[in-house]
Design an enzyme around this catalytic site. Structure first.
Site, PDB file in Angstrom:
ATOM      1  N   CYS A   1       0.775  -1.235   0.000  1.00  0.00           N
ATOM      2  CA  CYS A   1       0.000   0.000   0.000  1.00  0.00           C
ATOM      3  C   CYS A   1       0.811   1.293   0.000  1.00  0.00           C
ATOM      4  CB  CYS A   1      -0.966  -0.011   1.175  1.00  0.00           C
ATOM      5  SG  CYS A   1      -0.249  -0.666   2.696  1.00  0.00           S
TER       6      CYS A   1
ATOM      7  N   HIS B   1      -1.500   7.251   4.346  1.00  0.00           N
ATOM      8  CA  HIS B   1      -0.481   6.196   4.457  1.00  0.00           C
ATOM      9  C   HIS B   1       0.897   6.586   3.941  1.00  0.00           C
ATOM     10  CE1 HIS B   1      -0.423   1.585   5.082  1.00  0.00           C
ATOM     11  NE2 HIS B   1      -0.570   2.225   6.227  1.00  0.00           N
TER      12      HIS B   1
END
Length: 506
Positions: A82, A145
């Site tokens: 990710c 993130h």
């Protein structure tokens, strides 16, 4: 490599050619710069969409989006995990260039858990910052993130608005040894996670009324384990909780596209749908998706880990119901967005879009990195593996398997195996599941090797790795006292700083 040539990546050329072809018969828009919406899913696999053959056919809005736009069956992410893939999308650069990798171990995947010290480097220029040159207002909805410490957050990196979380939605925790993940909306707020659809719709309407071009980065994380769905979608799917989440996201996408039509800005809004990496087979079938016919999944550089579902939509510009077999990747979205906005890309750094002409589109290479190692390269229909590794035997013994039911001898290896002198080569047209390597004795193998080798040599020769941001961890940098916590009385005591080298097992 000039800025003009570099921006003409495979995806840019395909979409701009389609735009030019079809827009000749359309009325000119009142707005010079098109709005841009990038929809980035979390751990959603290539095989999760009905249009790619998912048998339950529970994605009617995405299937309709494909029917109204352009489907990309050969679209890739920049990393099978990710954080690095998101950093690549927003910078237009491979993770090994922008610093989203680790050198704590060879070919190790790394991301940004709460204890990570680093984040997106101040030396990187993110897409929303570039778009400001043409007056774009940018908002991120969902998962960030790229680092949760104040200097790494979205509002410090070009975004004007943010609704979402800095990390994954793990938890809840009791805040004694690990704090809960905050949700942000300019100032800090604590709430349950959702897809952020209403936030996106409101932002679109507000910018439309203000007649300002906008960039919406819509990044819900509902399909990342532990998966979640709203009450109205629970139990609706034939595929269990994961399917419920996919159905809700599909519904939200339908709402967004319908809203663009209602506001009359659909022909001035470029929308692109994709995912950050392949489905997490380690969480399947209850909390993981499908990678269709492809080998393995998230965390690996096999096709299932990095080939993504992808749809481009722009009524009046992209021809309906079309399909492009050109190789493309998430980093093309950076250069494509700048090209559509009429902005020259930064010329002081290497971008990972090649200087191509339409005649040579089929020769765009895709580089498969795992941490600091180039594991494989795809060129045309062929993919050459220079290293193979799924995960270790030690992890397998405790139930961690990235390729369940898909073991291929000497390919899905459980030790890091180097094949640099004699790479393993597959023809992905004949063998999309990477099960039947070409024989090294054949002329086909030798021809392909002579074709791919110079590309790999040139890439390695010109590569300048960025400083690794994902090496150090520290409990003290967790979300104990995030910005805005004092207003809500939610601040926690920060423990003593004791940094250590992060352990990345795979």
């Amino acid at each position: 490599m000039t800025a003009v040539l570099r921006v003409m990546s495979a995806l840019t050329l395909t979409l701009l050619a389609a735009s030019l072809c079809c827009s000749l018969t359309e009325k000119p828009s009142n707005v010079s710069s098109p709005n841009i919406i990038i929809m980035l899913m979390d751990d959603m696999g290539w095989g999760d969409l009905g249009v790619f053959g998912q048998p339950s056919k529970e994605t009617p809005n995405l299937d309709a989006m494909a029917a109204e736009g352009m489907l990309f069956p050969n679209f890739y992410t920049a990393n099978p995990l990710c954080s690095p893939s998101r950093a690549a999308l927003l910078t237009g650069r491979l993770p090994v260039r922008n610093g989203f990798y680790t050198t704590n171990g060879h070919a190790r995947n790394a991301y940004t858990p709460q204890e990570i010290v680093g984040g997106i480097s101040k030396d990187e220029i993110l897409l929303p910052k570039m778009l400001k040159k043409k007056g774009y207002v940018s908002k991120i909805v969902g998962k960030w993130h790229l680092g949760h410490r104040p200097q790494y957050l979205p509002l410090e990196n070009g975004f004007d608005e943010w609704f979402g979380a800095p990390n994954c939605h793990f938890g809840p925790y009791n805040s004694s040894i690990r704090p809960n993940i905050p949700y942000h909306m300019q100032v800090l707020m604590y709430s349950t996670a959702d897809t952020g659809t209403e936030q996106g719709l409101e932002f679109i309407q507000r910018q439309t009324e203000a007649r300002q071009p906008f960039f919406l980065y819509w990044a819900p994380d509902a399909t990342h384990a532990p998966v979640y769905a709203s009450k109205q979608f629970l139990g609706k799917s034939q595929r269990g909780r994961y399917g419920d989440a996919v159905m809700e996201l599909d519904h939200s996408i339908g709402q967004i596209l319908s809203w663009l039509k209602t506001l009359g800005i659909d022909n001035n809004t470029f929308v692109f749908f994709t995912s950050d990496n392949g489905a997490a087979l380690i969480s399947a079938p209850k909390e993981g998706g499908s990678n269709g016919p492809f080998l393995c999944g998230k965390q690996t550089t096999f096709e299932g880990g990095m080939r993504e579902p992808a749809i481009a939509w722009w009524p009046g510009h992209i021809q309906k119901g079309t399909m492009s077999f050109q190789l493309a990747n998430v980093m093309d979205l950076f250069t494509t967005s700048l090209a559509l906005a009429g902005i020259s890309p930064p010329d002081d750094r290497a971008l990972d879009g090649l200087d191509l002409t339409p005649v040579l589109l089929q020769h765009t290479p895709i580089f498969f990195y795992r941490g600091n190692e180039l594991m494989a390269v795809r060129l045309g229909q062929y993919k050459a593996h220079y290293w193979t590794w799924s995960n270790s035997k030690e992890e397998m013994k405790i139930g961690i398997n990235f390729c369940p039911g898909q073991e291929v001898p000497d390919v899905t290896t459980h030790d890091q195996r180097e094949h640099t002198l004699q790479p393993i080569i597959f023809h992905l047209g004949r063998d999309p599941g990477e099960k039947y390597p070409l024989s090294v004795l054949t002329k086909e193998y030798q021809d392909v090797l002579s074709w791919i080798s110079p590309v790999v040599e040139q890439h390695k020769k010109t590569l300048v790795p960025g400083f690794p941001q994902l090496n150090m961890c520290d409990v003290a940098v967790m979300n104990w006292s995030p910005a805005g916590c004092e207003k809500l009385g939610k601040c926690l005591k920060v423990p003593k700083s004791e940094p250590w080298k992060c352990d990345w097992p795979h």
